[in-house]
Design a protein around this motif. Structure first.
Motif, short mmCIF file in Angstrom:
data_model
loop_
_atom_site.label_atom_id
_atom_site.label_comp_id
_atom_site.label_asym_id
_atom_site.label_seq_id
_atom_site.Cartn_x
_atom_site.Cartn_y
_atom_site.Cartn_z
N LEU A 91 35.05 35.82 48.06
CA LEU A 91 34.31 36.30 46.88
C LEU A 91 34.30 35.29 45.74
N PRO A 93 33.60 32.17 45.10
CA PRO A 93 32.45 31.35 44.68
C PRO A 93 31.42 32.14 43.88
N HIS A 94 31.42 33.45 44.02
CA HIS A 94 30.49 34.26 43.23
C HIS A 94 30.89 34.31 41.76
N PHE A 95 32.14 33.99 41.46
CA PHE A 95 32.61 34.18 40.09
C PHE A 95 33.00 32.88 39.36
N VAL A 96 33.52 31.90 40.08
CA VAL A 96 34.09 30.75 39.36
C VAL A 96 33.04 29.89 38.66
N LEU A 97 31.77 30.01 39.06
CA LEU A 97 30.75 29.15 38.46
C LEU A 97 30.09 29.80 37.25
N LYS A 98 30.55 30.98 36.86
CA LYS A 98 29.84 31.68 35.80
C LYS A 98 30.14 31.10 34.42
#
Ligand SMILES: [Zn+2]
Lengths: 298, 296
Positions: A91, A93-98
């Motif tokens: 999961l 990668p869905h959050f760390v780039l935000k």
């Protein structure tokens, strides 16, 4: 003075705390993802937790004039539930780039198990591949070895040491962390780990370079004003204002600013409060008049 | 012109060369088809190449948007939202199940800025009625940015919401302080029930000693009845310190076709009301007229 507390779990703190923090000069904070006092049982619980760090908690802090950034990661304790850990790692990668995610963290070791190491390796790789900073939680037990292992793995994986922050250091570990070229963060806890008095001595001995003070305040006995309190004591004990500013503001900004996710100009401007903004089906206002455009007393 | 090419043209002058290059590469990648996690990454990473600054389209550009899709007004979009919607529209499978799955995935992990972009895109997608639950969720948010992205400057609510969702959307504008006149086609879906809800809210506010939102009066139209007229007279009273509320009440009387009452107001020719009187005389009585009423 203005302060940057680069490690605090404000999801566990009340609006009274946020008000006191703003009044004491805390202008920016980082909330790293951690465990929540007991293990979660589903990946969905992590999704909602990460979303709350990016959403409601950022909004709540902003209502008190505090800029809220976060770090996203799978903590070491819950890395030991391997089937769940695999789902959470997928999961991430869905959050760390935000927007506003300044690091992968807090990650690292708790019992220094093989499962913890696998999760740490995967997350350092994720950070490295996306040019991100890593915030490392060091273990309470066998701290020295845990930190050495965290440093070695990051180095082997090719993460620049300038992008590595090792947290919860103490007198025994500070030299190794600094010698490795990483940032050394210190958590000021009222009773354990590191008190303000000891912190003063460490800065006197090692200087302010790459040293960061934080509160790690959470749902346990802890002090959300630890950073301003420690700064006050440092000044009383004769450390210069420039040194105190380094360890309670600038170093955190320099370390986590490498993410490109911190609006430095915005932070330097006088913060104001706009409590009219609402989030989801809650507002922190319960009928009282909103304080709009009120300057924060710092 | 398609919405995608319109937005891409708007972005041309508003992005740095590196931002344009990144966007074009990302659009190419999405058009060719990508794994869900990659689509999610591109959507997030847009924030590294475009900032949350106003898109600031010209009046002509807003009119052009309205020709592409009636009711669409990008006046209050930001550059990052325009970039993200351009990315969404680059997908070739938006009409297919895989496109719906990709959107579901983006909604699941969306942060606030991403959620706003997703909601703003809904009316521009093929078969937008597929996403009515999502739009309703957006309207249930009390975070103003999210609510407004779902509700305002888009034809979505007027075209696709059922009566209950539509009325909640209108009244919610008043609760969160969002500009109700931006709810597209408000005047086409006025009703007895919406007027009743608005009047109940006005009474609730007055009982609590709190001000009545001036735009509340836009909800009455011709449906306010005697109760509506009484409430408007109370708002109009010269002792009411809410100057914008008084002007809005004049507009509401005109919208309720109270010609005699309006004529009496014209005779009185009170300076504070002159502007709204002259607008009504010029035939400006639609909800968006509220925009031009001078603030208090
Ligand atoms: Zn922590």
């Amino acid at each position: 003075m203005r302060f940057f507390d680069p490690h605090i779990h404000v999801t566990s703190r009340t609006t009274d705390d946020l008000e006191r923090m703003a009044a004491a000069g805390v202008r920016a904070i980082i909330e790293p993802a951690f465990w929540v006092g007991q293990p979660r049982t589903t990946a969905g619980a992590f999704v909602d937790y990460f979303a709350s760090l990016l959403g409601w908690e950022r909004f709540r802090s902003a209502q008190f004039g505090i800029a809220h950034y976060c770090a996203i990661g799978l903590n070491s304790k819950e890395a030991n539930n391997e089937p769940l850990a695999r789902e959470v790692l997928e999961l991430l990668p869905h959050f760390v780039l935000k927007e506003g995610v300044v690091a992968v963290g807090e990650i690292g070791f708790d019992e220094i198990t093989a499962a913890e190491e696998r999760a740490y390796v995967a997350q350092v790789e994720l950070a490295r591949d996306n040019d991100m900073v890593v915030m490392v939680h060091s273990p309470h037990r066998d701290k020295k070895r845990g930190i050495a292992r965290s440093l070695d793995i990051a180095r082997e994986l090719g993460l620049p040491m300038a992008k590595l922050v090792i947290d919860h250091n103490n007198e025994e570990t500070v030299k190794g962390t600094l010698d490795a070229g990483a940032w050394a963060a210190f958590t000021i806890y009222p009773h354990t780990k590191m008190g303000s008095e000891r912190m003063v001595e460490i800065v006197k001995q090692f200087g302010p370079e790459r040293v960061i003070v934080d509160s790690s305040a959470d749902w346990g006995v802890s002090d959300p004003l630890a950073v301003p309190r420690t700064a006050k004591l440092m000044l009383e004990r004769g450390l210069s204002a420039a040194v105190v500013a380094s360890v309670t503001w600038q170093n955190a900004l320099d370390a986590y600013g490498q993410s490109g996710q911190i609006d430095v100009e915005g932070l330097l401007a006088k913060p104001t409060i706009d409590q009219r903004q609402l989030f989801a089906d809650n507002s922190v206002l319960r009928g009282q008049d909103p304080r709009v455009e009120a300057p924060v007393p710092n | 012109m398609s919405a995608a090419s319109f937005l891409r043209a708007l972005l041309e002058a508003r992005l740095a060369p590196t931002g344009r290059a990144w966007l074009d590469a990302a659009v190419g990648e999405l058009a060719a088809g990508v794994a869900p996690v990659r689509g999610s990454a591109l959507f997030s990473q847009a924030s590294r190449h475009a900032r949350r600054v106003p898109l600031a389209p010209t009046a002509q550009q807003c009119a052009e948007a309205g020709r592409i899709l009636e009711g669409w007004n990008p006046e209050r979009w930001n550059v990052l939202e325009a970039m993200r919607v351009t990315l969404l529209l680059a997908r070739r499978d938006l009409a297919a199940d895989s496109g719906v799955q990709a959107l579901t995935e983006l909604f699941r992990y969306a942060d606030e800025g991403e959620l706003c972009a997703l909601l703003r895109s809904l009316a521009l997608l093929p078969a937008p009625e597929r996403f009515v639950w999502r739009a309703g969720e957006g309207c249930r948010s009390n975070m103003r940015s999210v609510f407004e992205a779902a509700a305002l400057d888009t034809p979505y609510p007027a075209r696709h919401f059922d009566d209950l969702a539509w009325r909640q959307c209108a009244i919610k504008c008043l609760f969160v302080g969002a500009p109700l006149w931006r709810l597209w086609a408000l005047d086409t879906r006025l009703s007895d029930e919406l007027a009743r809800m608005a009047l109940d809210l006005a009474e609730e506010r007055r009982s609590a000693g709190r001000p009545v939102p001036p735009e509340l009066w836009l909800c009455l139209g011709t449906y306010g009845g005697a109760r509506g007229l009484a409430a408007l007279e109370r708002e109009l009273a010269s002792a009411n310190p809410n100057a914008l509320g008084r002007r809005a009440a004049v507009l509401a009387l005109a919208r309720a076709a109270q010609r005699e009452r309006f004529a009496a107001l014209e005779c009185a020719n009170e300076p504070a009301l002159r502007d709204v009187l002259s607008r009504v005389r010029a035939g400006e009585t639609s909800a968006p007229t509220f925009r031009h009423l001078e603030p208090a």
